[in-house]
Design an enzyme around this catalytic site. Structure first.
Site, PDB file in Angstrom:
ATOM      1  N   GLY A  16     -35.574 -56.064  -1.435  1.00  0.00           N
ATOM      2  CA  GLY A  16     -34.116 -56.205  -1.411  1.00  0.00           C
ATOM      3  C   GLY A  16     -33.479 -54.970  -0.784  1.00  0.00           C
ATOM      4  N   ARG A  77     -39.689 -59.720   2.519  1.00  0.00           N
ATOM      5  CA  ARG A  77     -40.716 -59.714   1.477  1.00  0.00           C
ATOM      6  C   ARG A  77     -41.907 -60.472   2.055  1.00  0.00           C
ATOM      7  NH1 ARG A  77     -35.969 -60.554  -2.166  1.00  0.00           N
ATOM      8  NH2 ARG A  77     -35.823 -58.675  -3.411  1.00  0.00           N
ATOM      9  N   ASP A 108     -40.178 -51.502  -6.378  1.00  0.00           N
ATOM     10  CA  ASP A 108     -41.558 -51.482  -6.884  1.00  0.00           C
ATOM     11  C   ASP A 108     -42.510 -52.404  -6.115  1.00  0.00           C
ATOM     12  OD1 ASP A 108     -40.362 -53.669  -7.986  1.00  0.00           O
ATOM     13  OD2 ASP A 108     -40.791 -53.156 -10.073  1.00  0.00           O
ATOM     14  N   GLY A 109     -42.005 -53.528  -5.582  1.00  0.00           N
ATOM     15  CA  GLY A 109     -42.858 -54.414  -4.774  1.00  0.00           C
ATOM     16  C   GLY A 109     -43.332 -53.682  -3.515  1.00  0.00           C
ATOM     17  N   THR A 131     -33.210 -49.226  -4.064  1.00  0.00           N
ATOM     18  CA  THR A 131     -32.899 -50.488  -4.744  1.00  0.00           C
ATOM     19  C   THR A 131     -31.648 -50.267  -5.572  1.00  0.00           C
ATOM     20  OG1 THR A 131     -33.523 -51.949  -6.585  1.00  0.00           O
ATOM     21  CG2 THR A 131     -34.655 -49.856  -6.497  1.00  0.00           C
ATOM     22  N   ASP A 133     -31.040 -51.571  -8.312  1.00  0.00           N
ATOM     23  CA  ASP A 133     -31.305 -51.768  -9.748  1.00  0.00           C
ATOM     24  C   ASP A 133     -31.560 -50.483 -10.530  1.00  0.00           C
ATOM     25  OD1 ASP A 133     -30.994 -54.428  -9.336  1.00  0.00           O
ATOM     26  OD2 ASP A 133     -33.127 -54.922  -9.346  1.00  0.00           O
ATOM     27  N   ASP A 135     -34.291 -49.043 -11.191  1.00  0.00           N
ATOM     28  CA  ASP A 135     -35.358 -49.263 -12.175  1.00  0.00           C
ATOM     29  C   ASP A 135     -36.683 -48.622 -11.761  1.00  0.00           C
ATOM     30  OD1 ASP A 135     -35.706 -50.932 -10.039  1.00  0.00           O
ATOM     31  OD2 ASP A 135     -36.294 -52.677 -11.195  1.00  0.00           O
ATOM     32  N   ARG A 168      -7.437 -64.281 -21.156  1.00  0.00           N
ATOM     33  CA  ARG A 168      -8.718 -64.981 -21.059  1.00  0.00           C
ATOM     34  C   ARG A 168      -9.898 -64.089 -21.436  1.00  0.00           C
ATOM     35  NH1 ARG A 168      -7.497 -68.289 -15.476  1.00  0.00           N
ATOM     36  NH2 ARG A 168      -6.953 -70.236 -16.504  1.00  0.00           N
ATOM     37  N   ARG A 177     -32.345 -58.005 -12.231  1.00  0.00           N
ATOM     38  CA  ARG A 177     -33.275 -59.046 -12.682  1.00  0.00           C
ATOM     39  C   ARG A 177     -34.060 -58.572 -13.901  1.00  0.00           C
ATOM     40  NH1 ARG A 177     -36.173 -61.065  -7.700  1.00  0.00           N
ATOM     41  NH2 ARG A 177     -36.592 -58.853  -7.617  1.00  0.00           N
ATOM     42  N   ALA A 192     -15.776 -52.925 -21.193  1.00  0.00           N
ATOM     43  CA  ALA A 192     -16.226 -54.254 -21.644  1.00  0.00           C
ATOM     44  C   ALA A 192     -16.323 -54.299 -23.169  1.00  0.00           C
ATOM     45  CB  ALA A 192     -17.588 -54.560 -21.035  1.00  0.00           C
ATOM     46  N   LYS A 219      -6.797 -57.691 -29.600  1.00  0.00           N
ATOM     47  CA  LYS A 219      -7.140 -57.821 -28.170  1.00  0.00           C
ATOM     48  C   LYS A 219      -6.818 -59.228 -27.702  1.00  0.00           C
ATOM     49  CE  LYS A 219     -10.722 -54.448 -27.253  1.00  0.00           C
ATOM     50  NZ  LYS A 219     -12.016 -54.122 -26.718  1.00  0.00           N
ATOM     51  N   ARG A 252     -13.806 -67.955 -18.807  1.00  0.00           N
ATOM     52  CA  ARG A 252     -14.230 -68.114 -17.422  1.00  0.00           C
ATOM     53  C   ARG A 252     -15.512 -67.297 -17.189  1.00  0.00           C
ATOM     54  NH1 ARG A 252     -10.893 -71.335 -17.894  1.00  0.00           N
ATOM     55  NH2 ARG A 252      -9.171 -71.908 -16.497  1.00  0.00           N
ATOM     56  N   HIS A 258     -24.470 -61.043  -4.542  1.00  0.00           N
ATOM     57  CA  HIS A 258     -24.957 -60.129  -3.498  1.00  0.00           C
ATOM     58  C   HIS A 258     -23.897 -59.208  -2.902  1.00  0.00           C
ATOM     59  CE1 HIS A 258     -28.345 -62.834  -3.920  1.00  0.00           C
ATOM     60  NE2 HIS A 258     -29.082 -61.932  -3.299  1.00  0.00           N
ATOM     61  N   ARG A 261     -24.974 -55.772  -3.156  1.00  0.00           N
ATOM     62  CA  ARG A 261     -26.027 -55.192  -2.309  1.00  0.00           C
ATOM     63  C   ARG A 261     -25.492 -54.675  -0.972  1.00  0.00           C
ATOM     64  NH1 ARG A 261     -31.240 -58.302  -3.353  1.00  0.00           N
ATOM     65  NH2 ARG A 261     -31.345 -58.660  -1.126  1.00  0.00           N
TER      66      ARG A 261
HETATM   67  O1  F6P Z   1     -33.976 -55.957  -6.431  1.00  0.00           O
HETATM   68  C1  F6P Z   1     -32.592 -55.936  -6.460  1.00  0.00           C
HETATM   69  C2  F6P Z   1     -32.003 -57.252  -6.777  1.00  0.00           C
HETATM   70  O2  F6P Z   1     -30.683 -57.048  -6.461  1.00  0.00           O
HETATM   71  C3  F6P Z   1     -32.141 -57.829  -8.177  1.00  0.00           C
HETATM   72  O3  F6P Z   1     -31.283 -57.300  -9.125  1.00  0.00           O
HETATM   73  C4  F6P Z   1     -31.916 -59.282  -7.927  1.00  0.00           C
HETATM   74  O4  F6P Z   1     -32.439 -60.096  -8.902  1.00  0.00           O
HETATM   75  C5  F6P Z   1     -32.642 -59.492  -6.641  1.00  0.00           C
HETATM   76  O5  F6P Z   1     -32.520 -58.269  -5.943  1.00  0.00           O
HETATM   77  C6  F6P Z   1     -32.190 -60.641  -5.837  1.00  0.00           C
HETATM   78  O6  F6P Z   1     -32.745 -60.535  -4.563  1.00  0.00           O
HETATM   79  P1  F6P Z   1     -32.898 -61.694  -3.502  1.00  0.00           P
HETATM   80  O7  F6P Z   1     -31.704 -62.565  -3.619  1.00  0.00           O
HETATM   81  O8  F6P Z   1     -32.987 -60.956  -2.217  1.00  0.00           O
HETATM   82  O9  F6P Z   1     -34.150 -62.395  -3.846  1.00  0.00           O
END
Ligand code: F6P
Length: 328
Positions: A16, A77, A108-109, A131, A133, A135, A168, A177, A192, A219, A252, A258, A261
């Site tokens: 990603g 990928r 990580d991939g 990334t 994320d 992570d 709302r 993910r 939040a 609230k 809602r 995306h 991203r």
């Molecule tokens: O790895 C980053 C990320 O944004 C995840 O949070 C998300 O699940 C995933 O990519 C979605 O990626 P794609 O739509 O490219 O498969």
């Protein structure tokens, strides 16, 4: 600097994409050029490596990209690279071009592929964590995380405007993910009422309890931020269960998706990407391999890729407590 351990390097982006990848490519290319290494841009990640889709890159080939989202090298990928035959093809291409070092920008991939390739064929590799994320173990922040966080925050702020006008309840899904970093931090930043993340055993009863408290304290509108990988259920089910429990709520659902991203990278991401791109090339020159360049406590560090993949950054317990306290 003592003699470089690599002479010709390749750089690729895989998995990603994330804002700041271009700034990292620029840093790799310019550092390599500065130290008189040949540098090849590899298009479309490992697929491009297997096909020999390489272009020699000079300092000017990366002009005007530090501010651009996405990746000029494109990302993919690749299933084929997961096979030994695929990696053999990639190795033949490296041999043909004389590439002895690779900078692999991704998550990580991407790192798993880099590690296997390095161990099988002896090509030196360095990972650069890109990334949204956040992570990846071995770096305080990944490239793109700060920008994505700010995108999520701005979007949730806008949702709050309309939520307040209509009294709302909004369930907002942010990306992640397997990780709740975007959710936790954007949730705190936007006030939040609850934040649901995959790292924690969330209970629907706790969410309902928060709604009851919110009602008691007057609230009139609420935002719940939900990480994509939340284990309690998908966001529409959560919204429906909440509606069943509180039929008076006007609910809602909004999925940010995306947009998180894309976009021009923040200053923090541009600087991080510049430091890591530089660190990757210098690391290769010094003989580092099968490691990831990261920034921890403001220092450039190299972590074995194996560790970067296997270990996980812990969710900050203080942040989770702060989120709970400030939501009253
Ligand atoms: O790895 C980053 C990320 O944004 C995840 O949070 C998300 O699940 C995933 O990519 C979605 O990626 P794609 O739509 O490219 O498969």
């Amino acid at each position: 600097m003592t003699e470089s351990q690599v002479k010709k390097i390749g750089v690729l982006t895989s998995g990603g994409d994330s804002p700041g990848m271009n700034a990292a490519i620029r840093a790799v290319v310019r550092t390599a050029n500065y130290y008189h290494l040949e540098c090849f841009g590899i298009r479309e990640g490992y697929s491009g490596l297997m096909e020999g889709n390489l272009t020699k890159m000079g300092a000017r080939s990366v002009k005007n990209i530090i501010n651009q989202g996405g990746t000029i090298l494109k990302s993919a990928r690749s299933l084929e690279f997961k096979t030994k035959e695929g990696r053999q093809k990639a190795f033949e291409q490296c041999k043909k071009a004389g590439i002895d070092g690779l900078v692999c920008i991704g998550g990580d991939g991407t790192f798993t592929g880099a590690k296997i390739f390095c161990e099988e064929f002896g090509i030196k590799v360095i990972g650069v964590p890109g990334t949204i994320d956040n992570d990846i173990f071995g770096t305080d922040n990944t490239i793109g995380y700060d920008t994505a966080l700010n995108t999520a925050m701005e979007a949730i702020d806008k949702i709050r405007d309309t939520a307040t006008s209509h009294n709302r309840v909004f369930f907002v899904e942010v990306m992640g993910r397997d990780a709740g970093f975007i959710a936790l931090n954007s949730g705190i930043a936007t006030g939040a009422i609850d934040i649901l993340i995959p790292e924690r055993e969330d209970r629907i009863e706790d969410l309902f309890q928060n709604f009851r408290k919110a009602e008691q304290t007057g609230k009139s509108s609420s935002i719940v931020v939900v990480a994509e990988g939340e284990k309690l259920g998908n966001i529409y089910d959560l919204a429906q269960k909440t509606k069943n429990e509180f039929p008076e709520f006007d609910i809602r659902v909004s999925t940010l998706g995306h947009i998180q991203r894309g976009g021009s990278p923040s200053c923090a991401d541009r600087v991080l990407a510049s430091r890591l791109g530089y660190g990757a090339v210098v690391g290769l020159m010094q003989g580092e391999t099968n490691v990831m360049a990261g920034i921890r406590a403001n220092e450039l560090v190299y972590t074995p890729i194996e560790e970067a993949i296997r270990k996980h950054n812990e969710m900050n317990g203080d942040l989770m407590k702060i989120a709970e306290i400030l939501a009253i």
